[in-house]
Design a protein around this motif. Structure first.
Motif, PDB file in Angstrom:
ATOM      1  N   SER A   4       0.828  -1.303   0.108  1.00 16.41           N
ATOM      2  CA  SER A   4       0.277  -0.058   0.182  1.00 16.41           C
ATOM      3  C   SER A   4       0.738   1.345  -0.058  1.00 16.41           C
ATOM      4  N   VAL A   6       0.805   5.187   0.920  1.00 11.94           N
ATOM      5  CA  VAL A   6       0.324   5.978   1.620  1.00 11.94           C
ATOM      6  C   VAL A   6       0.632   7.423   1.187  1.00 11.94           C
ATOM      7  N   TYR A  34      -1.279  -4.222  -5.434  1.00 10.96           N
ATOM      8  CA  TYR A  34      -0.500  -3.002  -4.755  1.00 10.96           C
ATOM      9  C   TYR A  34      -2.422  -1.868  -4.639  1.00 10.96           C
ATOM     10  N   GLU A  35      -1.751  -1.146  -3.627  1.00 11.23           N
ATOM     11  CA  GLU A  35      -3.381   0.069  -4.319  1.00 11.23           C
ATOM     12  C   GLU A  35      -2.487   1.388  -3.202  1.00 11.23           C
ATOM     13  N   LEU A  37      -2.813   4.823  -2.268  1.00 16.23           N
ATOM     14  CA  LEU A  37      -4.345   5.746  -1.419  1.00 16.23           C
ATOM     15  C   LEU A  37      -3.597   7.223  -1.543  1.00 16.23           C
ATOM     16  N   GLY A  79      -4.889   7.180   6.039  1.00 14.35           N
ATOM     17  CA  GLY A  79      -4.078   6.050   5.016  1.00 14.35           C
ATOM     18  C   GLY A  79      -3.654   5.057   5.837  1.00 14.35           C
ATOM     19  N   LYS A  82      -6.381   2.547   6.971  1.00 15.75           N
ATOM     20  CA  LYS A  82      -7.016   1.828   5.127  1.00 15.75           C
ATOM     21  C   LYS A  82      -6.247   1.281   5.138  1.00 15.75           C
ATOM     22  N   ALA A  83      -5.134   1.350   5.069  1.00 14.36           N
ATOM     23  CA  ALA A  83      -4.068   0.346   4.737  1.00 14.36           C
ATOM     24  C   ALA A  83      -4.223  -1.040   4.457  1.00 14.36           C
ATOM     25  N   LYS A  84      -4.458  -1.713   3.278  1.00 17.39           N
ATOM     26  CA  LYS A  84      -4.251  -3.530   3.805  1.00 17.39           C
ATOM     27  C   LYS A  84      -3.155  -3.895   3.160  1.00 17.39           C
ATOM     28  N   ILE A  88       3.247  -1.261   3.808  1.00 12.63           N
ATOM     29  CA  ILE A  88       2.771   0.556   3.529  1.00 12.63           C
ATOM     30  C   ILE A  88       4.443   1.214   3.449  1.00 12.63           C
ATOM     31  N   THR A  90       5.100   5.023   2.603  1.00 13.44           N
ATOM     32  CA  THR A  90       5.171   6.765   2.335  1.00 13.44           C
ATOM     33  C   THR A  90       5.691   7.352   1.347  1.00 13.44           C
ATOM     34  N   ASN A 162       2.781  -3.593   8.311  1.00 13.36           N
ATOM     35  CA  ASN A 162       1.135  -3.871   8.284  1.00 13.36           C
ATOM     36  C   ASN A 162       1.148  -3.448   9.525  1.00 13.36           C
TER      37      ASN A 162
END
Length: 321
Positions: A4, A6, A34-35, A37, A79, A82-84, A88, A90, A162
C-alpha cells in the motif's frame, strides 16, 4: 496484497498524474499487487479531480478527501487506517521521493525482517542554509533525545510492516517522529536506507522554517510522552516534592531564626526568604495537582477522530454534503 502506497498531499495537482504513472510502472515491472492511497488534506486546487480521474482509469487508486487542511499527521493516520497491504510505503506527492526505491524498501521489510525502514536523503537539493543546516541540528537532537539512530527523521519515504502502522497513533504533527512512536510501541527493529532526493519539479514547498521550531517543540512533547505519558505523576510529583521541600526548608530556617536569634528583629513577612518559601511551596502544590489531573485524564480519555473525511474513492464511498 503486497504494498500500500500512502501519499498525503496538499495542492499538488500538477505532479499527481506523473507520480501515479511512475508508481504503477514500478509496481507492474516488479509484479507487485498494490494500492495507491491519495489523502487530499484539504487542497484548494484541482488535486481531487485528478485523483478521481486516476481512480476511474486504475482501480488500484483510492482516495480520501478531508473537509479542510488537518495536517500531514492526520492524513497519514487516515491512510494507515485504510491501508491493506502487507507493507506500507509512505512518500510525498511532490516528486522529490523516487518510486524506484520502493522494491528495495519492500525487500528490507520482507526479507531482512525490519519493522520500519526510513529513507535517508544523504544528498539533498534543498537550500543549504534554510533547510539542510536546521535539518541536521533537528536530526541530531532527535537522535539524542529518542535513542533512535536515524540520520533523517523527516524523510517522507518510509516502509512499514502492516502491524506497525495499525498499532501507532500519529497525531498533532508527530509524523516526523513515527520511528520514535514505533519504538515506544515495541517495534525496535528500525533500519535506514540511503534514497535519492530530487529537486521539486512543480509548485512550491508547503513547509517553511517554522516546521523546525514546531519540530523541536514536538520533540519535547514526544520525549515527555515517551518517559512519562503513562505515569505523569512520576514527573510532576517529583517536581512538586522538590519545590515543596525547598519552601519547607526556608520556612523552618525562618522559624528557627525568629525564635532563637532575632526575637525582636524584622517581621518574617519583611524578609525575602519568606516569599521564596511561599512561592516554592505554592508551585510544589501546583505540580502535585498537575500530576493528579494528568493521571485522571489518562484514565478517562476517549478516542476521538482528529479529522473529518469529505469523500472516499474505492473505499467506502461516503459523501458529506
Amino acid at each position: 496484497m503486497n504494498i500500500s502506497v500512502v501519499i498525503p498531499l496538499l495542492n499538488e495537482q500538477e505532479s499527481l498524474t506523473e507520480l501515479h504513472d511512475w508508481i504503477a510502472k514500478v509496481m507492474q515491472s516488479n509484479r507487485f499487487s498494490y494500492e495507491i492511497l491519495f489523502i487530499d488534506d484539504g487542497s484548494t486546487d484541482e488535486s481531487w479531480k485528478t485523483i478521481e480521474t486516476l481512480s476511474k482509469a486504475n482501480a488500484n487508486v483510492k482516495g480520501i478527501r478531508f473537509l479542510k487542511n488537518f495536517g500531514k499527521s492526520q492524513a497519514l493516520h487516515a491512510g494507515f487506517e485504510k491501508a491493506k497491504g502487507d507493507v506500507i510505503i509512505t512518500m510525498d506527492a511532490d516528486l522529490q521521493d523516487n518510486p524506484e526505491e520502493i522494491p528495495a524498501l519492500y525487500n528490507k521489510i520482507t526479507k531482512d525482517n525490519f519493522d520500519l525502514v526510513s529513507g535517508w536523503k544523504k544528498k539533498r537539493y534543498d537550500n543549504k542554509f534554510t533547510k539542510n543546516l536546521p535539518s541536521k541540528l533537528f536530526n541530531w537532537a532527535a537522535r539524542k533525545t529518542s535513542g533512535v539512530k536515524l540520520n533523517d527523521f523527516n524523510c517522507g519515504l518510509k516502509a512499514y510492516k502492516n502491524v506497525v502502522v495499525k498499532n501507532i497513533d500519529v497525531n498533532g504533527e508527530m509524523h516526523r517522529y513515527i520511528p520514535v512512536l514505533a519504538k515506544n510501541a515495541g517495534f525496535t527493529k528500525i533500519g535506514e536506507q540511503v534514497v535519492q532526493h530530487q529537486a521539486r519539479k512543480y509548485g512550491e514547498t508547503k513547509f517553511g522554517m517554522e516546521r523546525f521550531i514546531n519540530g523541536f517543540l514536538d520533540l519535547i512533547t514526544i520525549w515527555f510522552i515517551s518517559r512519562f505519558g503513562k505515569r505523569p505523576m512520576h514527573l510532576f510529583g517529583a517536581l512538586g516534592v522538590i519545590m515543596f521541600a525547598i519552601g519547607f526548608v526556608f520556612s523552618v530556617y525562618l522559624g528557627i531564626d525568629k525564635l532563637f536569634f532575632h526575637k525582636t528583629g524584622r517581621l518574617i513577612t519583611e524578609r525575602p526568604q519568606f516569599f521564596i518559601a511561599l512561592t516554592t511551596m505554592i508551585i510544589g502544590t501546583q505540580f502535585f495537582i498537575a500530576g493528579f489531573l494528568g493521571e485522571i485524564i489518562l484514565r478517562s480519555k476517549q478516542n476521538k477522530k482528529r479529522y473529518l473525511v469529505k469523500e472516499e474513492l474505492n473505499l467506502n464511498n461516503t459523501v458529506i454534503n
